[in-house]
Design a protein around this motif. Sequence first.
Motif: not given
Ligand SMILES: [Fe+2]
Length: 135
Positions: A17, A21, A58, A62, A117-118, A122
Amino acid sequence: MDFMAFGQNLRVDNALIDHEHQILIDCVNRLHDAIVNGDERMVVAKTLNDLIVYTQTHFYVEEELMRIFNYPAAEQHRQAHQYFKEMVLRVQVNFQQRVAMVPDSLLQFLKEWLSEHFLHVDKALADFLRGKALS
Ligand SMILES: [Fe+2]
Ligand SMILES: [Fe+2]
């Protein structure tokens, strides 16, 4: 200096991930540079398209991880991805129809939405995946 930096704080501690990113952030920075440098529409269109294509790749990765490991919060996470895709696609359609340039506000939105979001969504997924086979 890059518009968006991949600092330690944005890492979720999942190699796959985090790697993806980093590529997404590179796409955001290339789009930023193309806009700020006043590059031709074709160049801006290409960098925007690269960002959208990679985002889809991506998000798919996920979402597959969530599916394979029965992630309990998968639906909310998927909806967040959906929201982001729709926002960016709308900008692309307007740009392609020559209704608008890529607005500067898109860059700010990308930076803020992706960081948030990360950091939260995530990160929660990465924590869940820790110790599982693919993490
Ligand atoms: Fe992501
Ligand atoms: Fe995500």
